[in-house]
Scaffold this motif. Structure first.
Motif, PDB file in Angstrom:
ATOM      1  N   VAL A 185       0.928  -1.125   0.095  1.00  0.00           N
ATOM      2  CA  VAL A 185      -0.087   0.141  -0.115  1.00  0.00           C
ATOM      3  C   VAL A 185       1.054   1.116   0.152  1.00  0.00           C
ATOM      4  N   MET A 186       1.676   1.590   1.311  1.00  0.00           N
ATOM      5  CA  MET A 186       2.298   2.505   1.134  1.00  0.00           C
ATOM      6  C   MET A 186       1.869   3.922   1.100  1.00  0.00           C
ATOM      7  N   VAL A 193       4.041  -0.879  -8.598  1.00  0.00           N
ATOM      8  CA  VAL A 193       5.148  -1.949  -8.963  1.00  0.00           C
ATOM      9  C   VAL A 193       4.545  -2.769 -10.195  1.00  0.00           C
ATOM     10  N   ASN A 194       3.163  -2.831 -10.232  1.00  0.00           N
ATOM     11  CA  ASN A 194       2.548  -3.833 -11.240  1.00  0.00           C
ATOM     12  C   ASN A 194       2.362  -2.994 -12.422  1.00  0.00           C
ATOM     13  N   MET A 248       7.997   7.418  -1.737  1.00  0.00           N
ATOM     14  CA  MET A 248       7.922   8.786  -2.166  1.00  0.00           C
ATOM     15  C   MET A 248       7.420   8.963  -3.394  1.00  0.00           C
ATOM     16  N   ALA A 249       7.172   8.112  -4.196  1.00  0.00           N
ATOM     17  CA  ALA A 249       6.507   8.301  -5.558  1.00  0.00           C
ATOM     18  C   ALA A 249       5.100   8.137  -5.275  1.00  0.00           C
ATOM     19  N   VAL A 250       4.629   6.934  -4.397  1.00  0.00           N
ATOM     20  CA  VAL A 250       3.294   6.739  -4.151  1.00  0.00           C
ATOM     21  C   VAL A 250       2.479   8.139  -3.457  1.00  0.00           C
ATOM     22  N   ASP A 279      -9.231   6.308  -6.152  1.00  0.00           N
ATOM     23  CA  ASP A 279      -8.481   7.101  -7.334  1.00  0.00           C
ATOM     24  C   ASP A 279      -6.781   7.279  -6.937  1.00  0.00           C
ATOM     25  N   GLU A 280      -6.680   6.819  -5.531  1.00  0.00           N
ATOM     26  CA  GLU A 280      -5.050   7.307  -4.909  1.00  0.00           C
ATOM     27  C   GLU A 280      -4.034   6.035  -5.366  1.00  0.00           C
ATOM     28  N   VAL A 281      -3.011   6.526  -5.735  1.00  0.00           N
ATOM     29  CA  VAL A 281      -1.945   5.668  -6.045  1.00  0.00           C
ATOM     30  C   VAL A 281      -1.379   4.869  -4.991  1.00  0.00           C
TER      31      VAL A 281
END
Ligand code: SAM
Length: 314
Positions: free
Chosen positions: A139-140, A157-158, A230-232, A149-151
């Motif tokens: 999740v992260m 990863v997928n 950090m990207a998430v 709609d949240e990354v």
């Protein structure tokens, strides 16, 4: 006289989050009784508790955290402490701090604190995949319940391309084997989705050459996990948006203190402060970033990479 803060008294049951650079940040904010302070990253309320001590019962705290569990923890910390001033909590990203202040009916603030990254309970007990030490879903997100709609890390990863994975793992993760790791992730997901921290950690470990892995002092998945996290949460984007909003809200002589743990974030803060200094709208209080003392890094190894920068609005 400087008031010495005892960090060990902060928590009996807050999953042992020890506030970093506490004394330095609180002293640096130059808080006066009755001040209005923004804590943009409440965490477990470690810094907020000290802010409360300084501003007293006539003071006001505006507290933000994107994690609702952190808000609950910070509320507990402050109620146990018996803060009698006004405190308003907002469970949102600090990039929205302009709307937060509006909703709180606060036009100007005397101090703003950002203590970036994660708290210890988020890493150790949130179950949201921040750690490779346990089997957890990917999740992260800072938010406990990410919206549809949240990354999430699962999506990153997928579904993200090999190029983008390489970029985030190398820039945010500062991982020199980013290209190999991204390739290994893509190859593995072709065989089936990567859904857990242990699966991801194993892929990363196997992608790093054996000799390099043996030489590393940290777990081989540390940097990649940091890059993905950090990207998430678009952590760099949120900071870049929040800085001018917080500075804009400061009163004259108001101070802003930022504790960062990543070179990209520290650079963003440094450049923003320099820009304000050159414009003549601010005085830079920390010519060089303040770092944790030997004693603090010994007691709390997480403080090793922390950098504190402080600015005062003119
Ligand atoms: C290092 S902890 C803060 C610890 C806190 N200073 C203390 O002493 O207890 C960082 C906190 O900021 C929150 N956070 C990080 N980035 C955020 C953002 N962009 N918006 C809102 N909250 C954020 C995290 O959820 C976490 O609870």
């Amino acid at each position: 006289m400087q008031k010495k803060i005892n960090t060990k008294s902060i928590s009996p049951n807050e999953a042992k989050h020890v506030p970093v650079l506490l004394q330095e940040a609180i002293e640096g904010l130059n808080l006066k009784e009755g001040a209005v302070a923004l804590d943009a990253t409440l965490g477990v309320g470690g810094h907020t508790k000290e802010i409360a001590t300084r501003i007293g019962h006539k003071g006001t705290i505006i507290g933000i955290d994107a994690d609702s569990v952190a808000i609950t923890r910070a509320k507990d910390t402050l109620s146990n402490f018996g803060f009698k001033g006004e405190i308003k909590f907002f469970n949102t990203n600090f990039r929205n701090l302009d709307s937060v202040l509006k909703e709180a009916g606060v036009e100007k603030i005397d101090a703003a604190l950002f203590d970036l990254g994660l708290s210890s309970p988020q890493i150790e007990v949130s179950g949201r995949g921040f750690t490779f030490k346990q089997e957890e879903p990917l999740v992260m997100t800072f938010a406990e319940e990410p919206k549809e709609d949240e990354v999430t890390a699962l999506e990153v990863v997928n579904t993200w391309s090999e190029e983008t994975l390489t970029l985030i793992i190398s820039s945010y993760g500062e991982e020199r084997f980013a290209k190999r790791i991204a390739k290994a992730i893509v190859e593995s997901r072709e065989l089936g989705p990567i859904t857990t921290t242990s699966q991801l950690s194993k892929i990363i470990e196997e992608a790093i050459p054996y000799v390099a892995r043996k030489k590393q002092k940290i777990h081989p998945a540390t940097r990649t996990f940091q890059g993905i996290r950090m990207a998430v949460n678009d952590e760099v984007g949120a900071l870049t948006e929040a800085l001018p909003k917080a500075f804009g809200a400061l009163n004259s002589h108001g101070r802003m203190a930022i504790i960062s743990f990543h070179s990209i974030e520290d650079r963003i803060v440094k450049r923003y402060f320099q820009e304000k200094g050159k414009e003549g709208t601010a005085k830079i209080i920390t010519k060089r970033p303040l770092i944790a003392s030997e004693e603090e890094t010994h007691e709390n190894p997480k403080s090793r990479s922390a950098k504190l920068r402080i600015i005062e609005k003119i």
